[in-house]
Scaffold this motif. Structure first.
Motif, PDB file in Angstrom:
ATOM      1  N   PHE A  32      41.885  52.381  27.547  1.00 37.76           N
ATOM      2  CA  PHE A  32      43.069  51.539  27.345  1.00 37.76           C
ATOM      3  C   PHE A  32      42.810  50.168  27.951  1.00 37.76           C
ATOM      4  CE2 PHE A  32      46.851  49.723  29.343  1.00 37.76           C
ATOM      5  CZ  PHE A  32      47.659  49.527  28.235  1.00 37.76           C
ATOM      6  N   ASP A  33      43.248  49.104  27.251  1.00 37.78           N
ATOM      7  CA  ASP A  33      43.112  47.734  27.744  1.00 37.78           C
ATOM      8  C   ASP A  33      44.405  46.976  27.498  1.00 37.78           C
ATOM      9  OD1 ASP A  33      40.036  47.018  28.388  1.00 37.78           O
ATOM     10  OD2 ASP A  33      40.129  48.476  26.754  1.00 37.78           O
ATOM     11  N   ALA A  34      44.647  45.987  28.366  1.00 37.01           N
ATOM     12  CA  ALA A  34      45.799  45.104  28.189  1.00 37.01           C
ATOM     13  C   ALA A  34      45.488  43.763  28.849  1.00 37.01           C
ATOM     14  CB  ALA A  34      47.062  45.711  28.791  1.00 37.01           C
ATOM     15  N   SER A  64      28.748  48.267  37.045  1.00 37.52           N
ATOM     16  CA  SER A  64      29.850  47.554  36.410  1.00 37.52           C
ATOM     17  C   SER A  64      30.661  46.873  37.480  1.00 37.52           C
ATOM     18  CB  SER A  64      30.735  48.481  35.591  1.00 37.52           C
ATOM     19  OG  SER A  64      29.966  49.087  34.595  1.00 37.52           O
ATOM     20  N   ARG A  65      30.077  46.867  38.506  1.00 38.37           N
ATOM     21  CA  ARG A  65      30.337  46.210  39.753  1.00 38.37           C
ATOM     22  C   ARG A  65      31.641  46.558  40.396  1.00 38.37           C
ATOM     23  NH1 ARG A  65      25.546  47.273  39.884  1.00 38.37           N
ATOM     24  NH2 ARG A  65      24.129  45.574  39.987  1.00 38.37           N
ATOM     25  N   LEU A  66      31.504  47.728  41.113  1.00 34.82           N
ATOM     26  CA  LEU A  66      32.579  48.210  41.969  1.00 34.82           C
ATOM     27  C   LEU A  66      33.854  48.415  41.180  1.00 34.82           C
ATOM     28  CD1 LEU A  66      31.914  45.740  44.898  1.00 34.82           C
ATOM     29  CD2 LEU A  66      30.839  47.921  44.464  1.00 34.82           C
ATOM     30  N   SER A  67      33.740  49.096  40.069  1.00 28.74           N
ATOM     31  CA  SER A  67      34.836  49.197  39.104  1.00 28.74           C
ATOM     32  C   SER A  67      36.138  49.689  39.721  1.00 28.74           C
ATOM     33  CB  SER A  67      34.420  50.071  37.937  1.00 28.74           C
ATOM     34  OG  SER A  67      34.028  51.340  38.399  1.00 28.74           O
ATOM     35  N   ALA A  68      36.455  50.970  39.583  1.00 30.27           N
ATOM     36  CA  ALA A  68      37.806  51.420  39.906  1.00 30.27           C
ATOM     37  C   ALA A  68      38.168  51.228  41.380  1.00 30.27           C
ATOM     38  CB  ALA A  68      37.961  52.881  39.520  1.00 30.27           C
ATOM     39  N   LEU A  69      37.259  51.629  42.299  1.00 36.22           N
ATOM     40  CA  LEU A  69      37.609  51.596  43.711  1.00 36.22           C
ATOM     41  C   LEU A  69      37.837  50.181  44.194  1.00 36.22           C
ATOM     42  CD1 LEU A  69      37.994  53.375  46.201  1.00 36.22           C
ATOM     43  CD2 LEU A  69      35.607  52.955  46.754  1.00 36.22           C
ATOM     44  N   GLU A  70      36.974  49.231  43.771  1.00 37.85           N
ATOM     45  CA  GLU A  70      37.087  47.858  44.237  1.00 37.85           C
ATOM     46  C   GLU A  70      38.199  47.118  43.508  1.00 37.85           C
ATOM     47  OE1 GLU A  70      33.749  45.423  43.463  1.00 37.85           O
ATOM     48  OE2 GLU A  70      34.311  43.917  44.921  1.00 37.85           O
ATOM     49  N   LYS A  71      38.379  47.396  42.225  1.00 41.34           N
ATOM     50  CA  LYS A  71      39.271  46.581  41.408  1.00 41.34           C
ATOM     51  C   LYS A  71      40.706  47.101  41.348  1.00 41.34           C
ATOM     52  CE  LYS A  71      35.946  43.802  40.160  1.00 41.34           C
ATOM     53  NZ  LYS A  71      35.881  42.417  40.615  1.00 41.34           N
ATOM     54  N   GLY A  72      40.934  48.364  41.596  1.00 42.21           N
ATOM     55  CA  GLY A  72      42.290  48.834  41.429  1.00 42.21           C
ATOM     56  C   GLY A  72      42.506  50.204  42.025  1.00 42.21           C
ATOM     57  N   LEU A  73      43.540  50.863  41.568  1.00 36.67           N
ATOM     58  CA  LEU A  73      43.942  52.144  42.102  1.00 36.67           C
ATOM     59  C   LEU A  73      43.925  53.201  41.016  1.00 36.67           C
ATOM     60  CD1 LEU A  73      47.031  50.931  44.166  1.00 36.67           C
ATOM     61  CD2 LEU A  73      44.751  51.430  45.049  1.00 36.67           C
ATOM     62  N   GLY A  74      43.641  54.431  41.397  1.00 38.35           N
ATOM     63  CA  GLY A  74      43.765  55.547  40.487  1.00 38.35           C
ATOM     64  C   GLY A  74      42.933  55.433  39.237  1.00 38.35           C
ATOM     65  N   GLY A  75      41.742  54.826  39.305  1.00 37.28           N
ATOM     66  CA  GLY A  75      40.897  54.698  38.138  1.00 37.28           C
ATOM     67  C   GLY A  75      41.140  53.446  37.332  1.00 37.28           C
ATOM     68  N   ARG A 110      41.367  50.974  31.684  1.00 36.47           N
ATOM     69  CA  ARG A 110      41.227  52.313  32.238  1.00 36.47           C
ATOM     70  C   ARG A 110      40.489  53.195  31.246  1.00 36.47           C
ATOM     71  NH1 ARG A 110      45.572  56.267  35.323  1.00 36.47           N
ATOM     72  NH2 ARG A 110      44.054  57.893  35.824  1.00 36.47           N
ATOM     73  N   ASP A 111      39.422  53.822  31.719  1.00 33.33           N
ATOM     74  CA  ASP A 111      38.734  54.840  30.938  1.00 33.33           C
ATOM     75  C   ASP A 111      39.505  56.136  31.065  1.00 33.33           C
ATOM     76  OD1 ASP A 111      36.530  53.269  30.040  1.00 33.33           O
ATOM     77  OD2 ASP A 111      35.668  53.403  32.050  1.00 33.33           O
ATOM     78  N   LEU A 112      39.804  56.751  29.928  1.00 32.66           N
ATOM     79  CA  LEU A 112      40.597  57.973  29.935  1.00 32.66           C
ATOM     80  C   LEU A 112      39.682  59.182  29.809  1.00 32.66           C
ATOM     81  CD1 LEU A 112      43.507  56.584  27.739  1.00 32.66           C
ATOM     82  CD2 LEU A 112      43.382  56.744  30.223  1.00 32.66           C
ATOM     83  N   SER A 113      39.434  59.662  28.593  1.00 33.31           N
ATOM     84  CA  SER A 113      38.544  60.808  28.428  1.00 33.31           C
ATOM     85  C   SER A 113      37.964  60.788  27.034  1.00 33.31           C
ATOM     86  CB  SER A 113      39.311  62.119  28.660  1.00 33.31           C
ATOM     87  OG  SER A 113      40.362  62.243  27.716  1.00 33.31           O
ATOM     88  N   ASP A 114      36.780  61.419  26.900  1.00 30.92           N
ATOM     89  CA  ASP A 114      36.148  61.590  25.589  1.00 30.92           C
ATOM     90  C   ASP A 114      36.003  60.268  24.837  1.00 30.92           C
ATOM     91  OD1 ASP A 114      36.014  64.349  26.034  1.00 30.92           O
ATOM     92  OD2 ASP A 114      38.031  64.636  25.220  1.00 30.92           O
ATOM     93  N   LYS A 123      40.947  49.523  36.457  1.00 29.23           N
ATOM     94  CA  LYS A 123      40.132  48.354  36.756  1.00 29.23           C
ATOM     95  C   LYS A 123      40.967  47.122  36.425  1.00 29.23           C
ATOM     96  CE  LYS A 123      35.819  45.967  35.619  1.00 29.23           C
ATOM     97  NZ  LYS A 123      34.574  46.008  34.820  1.00 29.23           N
ATOM     98  N   ILE A 124      41.206  46.293  37.426  1.00 35.24           N
ATOM     99  CA  ILE A 124      42.032  45.100  37.259  1.00 35.24           C
ATOM    100  C   ILE A 124      41.186  43.872  37.559  1.00 35.24           C
ATOM    101  CG2 ILE A 124      44.125  43.902  37.976  1.00 35.24           C
ATOM    102  CD1 ILE A 124      45.217  46.598  38.920  1.00 35.24           C
ATOM    103  N   THR A 125      41.065  42.990  36.594  1.00 33.15           N
ATOM    104  CA  THR A 125      40.355  41.730  36.775  1.00 33.15           C
ATOM    105  C   THR A 125      41.286  40.595  36.364  1.00 33.15           C
ATOM    106  OG1 THR A 125      39.392  41.863  34.553  1.00 33.15           O
ATOM    107  CG2 THR A 125      38.105  42.791  36.365  1.00 33.15           C
ATOM    108  N   GLY A 126      40.847  39.374  36.607  1.00 33.29           N
ATOM    109  CA  GLY A 126      41.709  38.253  36.273  1.00 33.29           C
ATOM    110  C   GLY A 126      40.969  36.944  36.256  1.00 33.29           C
ATOM    111  N   GLN A 127      41.675  35.916  35.831  1.00 30.47           N
ATOM    112  CA  GLN A 127      41.109  34.567  35.788  1.00 30.47           C
ATOM    113  C   GLN A 127      42.210  33.546  36.052  1.00 30.47           C
ATOM    114  OE1 GLN A 127      39.808  32.228  32.096  1.00 30.47           O
ATOM    115  NE2 GLN A 127      37.835  32.948  32.900  1.00 30.47           N
ATOM    116  N   MET A 128      41.880  32.551  36.868  1.00 36.57           N
ATOM    117  CA  MET A 128      42.759  31.425  37.099  1.00 36.57           C
ATOM    118  C   MET A 128      41.996  30.142  36.797  1.00 36.57           C
ATOM    119  SD  MET A 128      44.569  30.008  40.581  1.00 36.57           S
ATOM    120  CE  MET A 128      43.106  29.081  41.089  1.00 36.57           C
ATOM    121  N   ARG A 129      42.575  29.269  35.969  1.00 35.83           N
ATOM    122  CA  ARG A 129      41.977  27.971  35.671  1.00 35.83           C
ATOM    123  C   ARG A 129      43.027  26.911  35.991  1.00 35.83           C
ATOM    124  NH1 ARG A 129      38.915  27.702  30.040  1.00 35.83           N
ATOM    125  NH2 ARG A 129      40.872  26.918  29.192  1.00 35.83           N
ATOM    126  N   PHE A 130      42.786  26.176  37.064  1.00 34.86           N
ATOM    127  CA  PHE A 130      43.757  25.243  37.636  1.00 34.86           C
ATOM    128  C   PHE A 130      43.176  23.838  37.553  1.00 34.86           C
ATOM    129  CE2 PHE A 130      45.855  23.567  41.644  1.00 34.86           C
ATOM    130  CZ  PHE A 130      47.108  23.454  41.060  1.00 34.86           C
TER     131      PHE A 130
END
Length: 460
Positions: free
Chosen positions: A171-173, A113-124, A163-167, A126-133
């Motif tokens: 959560f998404d935003a 899922s390509r370097l999810s939590a460690l590469e994209k954010g902190l504490g589990g 963020r994947d929580l449990s079971d 996953k932060i991604t984004g998009q810029m269209r200029f």
């Protein structure tokens, strides 16, 4: 490469090797059995992560190059079999040696899922984004400010949080236009029922997109955020889904206006070649009720060659036109089939009075063709022919051609064509230079304009 970092890599690599079924005896002549690193080297050799030199030596006292380390990491990625903390250590190595791995032809952006939590954010997180200029240059400015005027504009700037929580709970935003316009929780296998997914909060829905009923712009009536609850149940070849909401669009704290939004969907995937969907939307907005029903159908003659379409019916309280209808038929062909280009050919017919909530076909949804843009009932019967072709020449370069013609029953025709050159600078950064020419619009047969747009698209 420092000896400290080399040892850290070897230690991490040994985590991959522990699953090896058997170990080679004395794999390297210069690593005696009483050496402190013998076990790790032996395991890495058995797993195929370390190969040593042709003369049978390991040369452990020589500092390794970054490319040698990257080769080890690539073999560790291929070996797999890790989870939890061990997987996170491997992700850290992939981040560190990404340039060398890409030079070796390893697809780093496709790893777990390509370097999810460690590469994209902190504490589990996953932060991604998009810029269209965009830079826009118009022959005739259509507005004093914004995308309809000459100059630079930030077409889109978004952040996505996950963020994947449990079971099976996550959560998404989404942060968009200065506020959070999406914020929801997802629970899979809800209440212990396998295949049932619940979403609650302000979430995104677009069933037309799920069925592949439009190419590069918007849906007739969805592609929107809804505030409420959605339940989706998938079992074998069929999926059933329904939602209830009290707000559409806006930020998550926007006050409700006592509106009601409901939807239901039933989709059958009879096989890999044939699908059918039945959909309904019911909106009670203010004092007006909107009802929209459509059936979608698709058949794949072969991989990459699909014929599909949809038939729509509407019922709007107090509308001057009773029960307007629309349909679209689409031929969708991948470049793998035609070899030199992909091809999208779409024909649509919409009755006078048909309500559309988006601008589906225009290159620029800002100016043209006027009253067929978002949130209007069509002033006349309209036939639409839309054709798009895209040629992907290599991993970097592509070209695009688009043509759309509106045949407006008692008015006149409106036409638009555009061409573009795209350059994929890196997996995350894309540039596109495009030219669009527009002739005619609703209520103005003499409308004539053209646009040059230079777009910078960043995904991270």
């Amino acid at each position: 490469m420092s000896m400290k970092k080399m040892l850290a890599v070897v230690a991490a690599a040994s985590l991959v090797a522990v699953a090896a079924p058997a170990f080679a005896a004395n794999p390297f002549s210069d690593v005696p059995m009483n050496h402190w690193a013998y076990d790790a080297v032996e395991q890495l050799s058995a797993k195929g992560i370390l190969e040593g030199y042709p003369n049978g030596t390991f040369k452990g006292n020589r500092a390794m190059t970054r490319y040698e380390i990257a080769t080890m990491v690539a073999r560790m990625m291929a070996a797999g079999g890790l989870s939890g903390e061990d997987l996170e250590k491997l992700k850290a190595l992939v981040v560190e040696f990404q340039p060398e791995l890409e030079a070796l032809g390893v697809k780093v952006d496709g790893f777990d899922s390509r370097l999810s939590a460690l590469e994209k954010g902190l504490g589990g997180w996953k932060i991604t984004g998009q810029m269209r200029f965009d830079y826009n240059a118009w022959d005739n400015d259509g507005a004093a400010t914004g995308a309809g005027a000459d100059g630079f504009t930030m077409n889109r700037a978004r952040l996505f949080l996950h963020r994947d929580l449990s079971d099976g709970v996550s959560f998404d935003a989404r942060w968009h236009r200065g506020n959070f316009d999406r914020w929801w929780v997802t629970a899979k296998d809800f209440m212990g029922l396998e295949g049932l997914t619940m979403r609650g909060g302000q979430f995104y829905l677009d069933w037309e997109d799920e069925d592949g009923l439009y190419d590069d712009n918007d849906a007739f009536n969805m592609d929107a955020n809804y505030r409420g609850f959605d339940l989706k149940y998938n079992r074998g070849m069929f999926t059933v889904e329904g939602f209830a909401a009290s707000n559409q669009g806006g930020n998550i704290y926007a006050a409700n206006a006592s509106d009601e939004y409901y939807g239901a969907r039933l989709k059958f995937d009879f096989s890999e070649k044939f699908w059918l969907s039945l959909n309904g939307l019911w909106y009670n907005v203010g004092d007006t009720n909107y009802k929209t029903y459509w059936a979608g159908l698709g058949f794949s003659f072969m991989d990459g060659l699909e014929l599909k379409g949809a038939y729509y019916m509407e019922d709007i309280d107090g509308a001057a036109i009773d029960d307007p209808k629309a349909f679209k038929v689409i031929l969708d062909v991948d470049q793998d089939v035609l070899k030199f280009t992909s091809l999208w050919v779409e024909y649509a017919k919409l009755d006078q009075g048909f309500y559309i909530d988006r601008s589906p076909w225009s290159f620029s949804d800002v100016l043209w063709p006027g009253d067929i843009s978002a949130g209007v009932t069509l002033p006349d019967d309209v036939d639409v022919l839309f054709v798009k072709a895209k040629q992907k020449w290599n991993d970097k370069w592509s070209t695009i051609e688009r043509y759309v013609k509106y045949d407006i029953d008692t008015f006149w025709d409106a036409k638009e064509w555009s061409v573009a050159i795209g350059y994929q600078y890196s997996p995350n950064l894309y540039f596109e230079l495009a030219y669009a020419d527009m002739d005619g619009s609703f209520f103005d047969p003499n409308y004539d304009n053209n646009q040059i747009r230079f777009r910078t698209l960043l995904n991270f």
